[in-house]
Design a protein around this motif. Sequence first.
Motif, PDB file in Angstrom:
ATOM      1  N   MET A 367       0.839  -1.205   0.000  1.00 40.05           N
ATOM      2  CA  MET A 367       0.000   0.000   0.000  1.00 40.05           C
ATOM      3  C   MET A 367       0.871   1.250   0.000  1.00 40.05           C
ATOM      4  SD  MET A 367      -3.291  -0.827   0.123  1.00 40.05           S
ATOM      5  CE  MET A 367      -4.214   0.444   0.991  1.00 40.05           C
ATOM      6  N   MET A 368       1.878   1.289   0.875  1.00 40.74           N
ATOM      7  CA  MET A 368       2.754   2.452   0.965  1.00 40.74           C
ATOM      8  C   MET A 368       3.454   2.690  -0.359  1.00 40.74           C
ATOM      9  SD  MET A 368       4.403   1.704   4.725  1.00 40.74           S
ATOM     10  CE  MET A 368       5.861   2.692   4.517  1.00 40.74           C
ATOM     11  N   THR A 370       2.616   1.633  -3.356  1.00 40.22           N
ATOM     12  CA  THR A 370       1.693   1.992  -4.433  1.00 40.22           C
ATOM     13  C   THR A 370       1.325   3.465  -4.327  1.00 40.22           C
ATOM     14  OG1 THR A 370       0.807  -0.254  -4.376  1.00 40.22           O
ATOM     15  CG2 THR A 370      -0.524   1.405  -5.495  1.00 40.22           C
ATOM     16  N   TYR A 371       1.040   3.913  -3.120  1.00 39.73           N
ATOM     17  CA  TYR A 371       0.639   5.299  -2.918  1.00 39.73           C
ATOM     18  C   TYR A 371       1.758   6.271  -3.291  1.00 39.73           C
ATOM     19  CZ  TYR A 371      -0.899   9.529  -0.527  1.00 39.73           C
ATOM     20  OH  TYR A 371      -1.247  10.820  -0.238  1.00 39.73           O
TER      21      TYR A 371
END
Lengths: 488, 107
Positions: A367-368, A370-371
């Motif tokens: 998630m980190m 990708t963001y």
Amino acid sequence: MFALSKNPTIDEIQDLYRSHTANVTDVAKFFLNRIESLDKDIQSVVRGLGSFVFDQASKLDIELEGHQDIESLLKEKPLFGIPYALKDNVLVQNLHAYSQSKVLEGYIAPYSADIYTNLDEAGALLLVQVNMDEFAVGASTEYSGFDKKTKNPADLSRVPGGSSGGSAAIVASGQVPFAIGSDTGGSIRLPASYCGVYGYRPTFGMVSRYGIMALASSLDQAGPLCNTPKDIKTVFNVLSSGSTSHEQTCLSFINDKDDIKKIEPKEKYVIGKPKEFFADGIDPKIIEKIELVLKQLEEGGHTIKEIELPYTKYSIAAYYILQPVEAAANFERYDGVRYGHQPDDIKESMFYAARDLFGPEVKRRIMMGTYTSSAGYYDAYYNQACRMREKITQDFKRAFDSVDIIIGPTAPTVAFKIGQNTEDPLAMYLADVIVSPQSIAKLPAISIPVGTLPVDGKDLPVGLQVTAPELGENVIFDIAETISKLKF
Amino acid sequence: MSSKTLSKSEIKKVARLARLEESADDKFLEEFGGQLNDIFEYINELKKVDLTGISPLDGVRTTTLIELRSDQIDQDTTRRDKIRQNILNAFPNRQGDLLVLPGIFEE
């Protein structure tokens, strides 16, 4: 019949062959017995290898019997007959490898890692595969995807560190003489420090990554964990001995290049002491131990020089952008299509079903990553982290203009309790504060055990870290040998 | 400087990009939302540093040891074929020589 010490070295084991006291099968049985009795407490092994071990041992024994001159055999194959453990993210053709993730449960490696081929050609004997944080993401081995909790041999209520916790614990407890780990942001050096063994991260590019499941391609390096600096050097030389027959390796090996030379060791070194590595946030008792070593080195004729590495205070922030971005990209391949877990229904949701099997920390990193690499954000985050990477690299380059090596602690604390940081990812990340800069700057670094601190009635190991410039492997082995003889 | 916190809809969007959408239920959003926000507050410190004059590619250009291997197929056909067979055998859903994948077309 023979006996071996609590933490046997390569020499000690090979002396058995020299003196015809034992053969490789005998030695394999000896260590497997030790594992059977010790590992129920330590829990480092994730996979025994059954008849594979004895098949390999028999082959080595045929070689042993066929050699009149054992010395020449040992010279040609420096790890002949030495049992070892491999972290579960290293591929060995036809053996399972899961990176301790449910996503890869059942996976069988289609080919072997270059490092395995090198170890095999050097006569080493793979005995077991050991525990790790899932996909090498973590600092304590607590994120292992099958919930196996490896314990620190010095205190079974504490973590061995991570992500190569299994590798550090199995060597510290004397169950094998060496293990292979991988270091992305400190994953060899941190567990080595917590468990009290030597753990080495090579210059980026020295050891082939082919066949090691990728976490962050610009940061990953495999390396040895051993009980002596001499063994570190022996194993490292084998790991980095890529030859031109391995056409599929992705990196040039220094041995093939005439114009790139390793740095030569010296009689006396100028040792840099960065104020950032001795700052608040590091346990003062650990600093005391490091200062004690520095004092003895100074008495021995080396020079200690205070230096500054001002941008290293941003290492964690930069690392926790760079690594998750690369990890997110590398983990895209785990989509349940070509390998790994397959749901019963073939439809688009199979991607999600497979990826739902990632553990929470891996999902967090994805998630980190990708963001911070997504449209609209990557300049402020990812590009900024790349710029910071260059600044940190320049800090070290500038320092190495006036010093030969840099010394500091490996970790801000001794091993923490199991369960202490699992709910607080940020606290877990801060364990990497003085090991991530070297990864970012692509430098070689070793953690050296320098005694213990008494905590709760146990003696917990303390690690000292030596950082050298790129290609400084031999300098590191040399100073590690010197430090190993000091008083702690 | 305002600290960036991720809204639930932003987290959902990132989860979709990362193909972790299956996981993005309310429990995930609660748990991860909180943790991600803590982490982002920390890494937001980087944004405050003036690094003009440095290109993100500077490090890549000066790396010493890294070279890509030559663009050559492994000449050892036995080794190559064995690896190829192993990879194909690992493919979970096969129908003869066809490898089954989910359809990506709409009705």
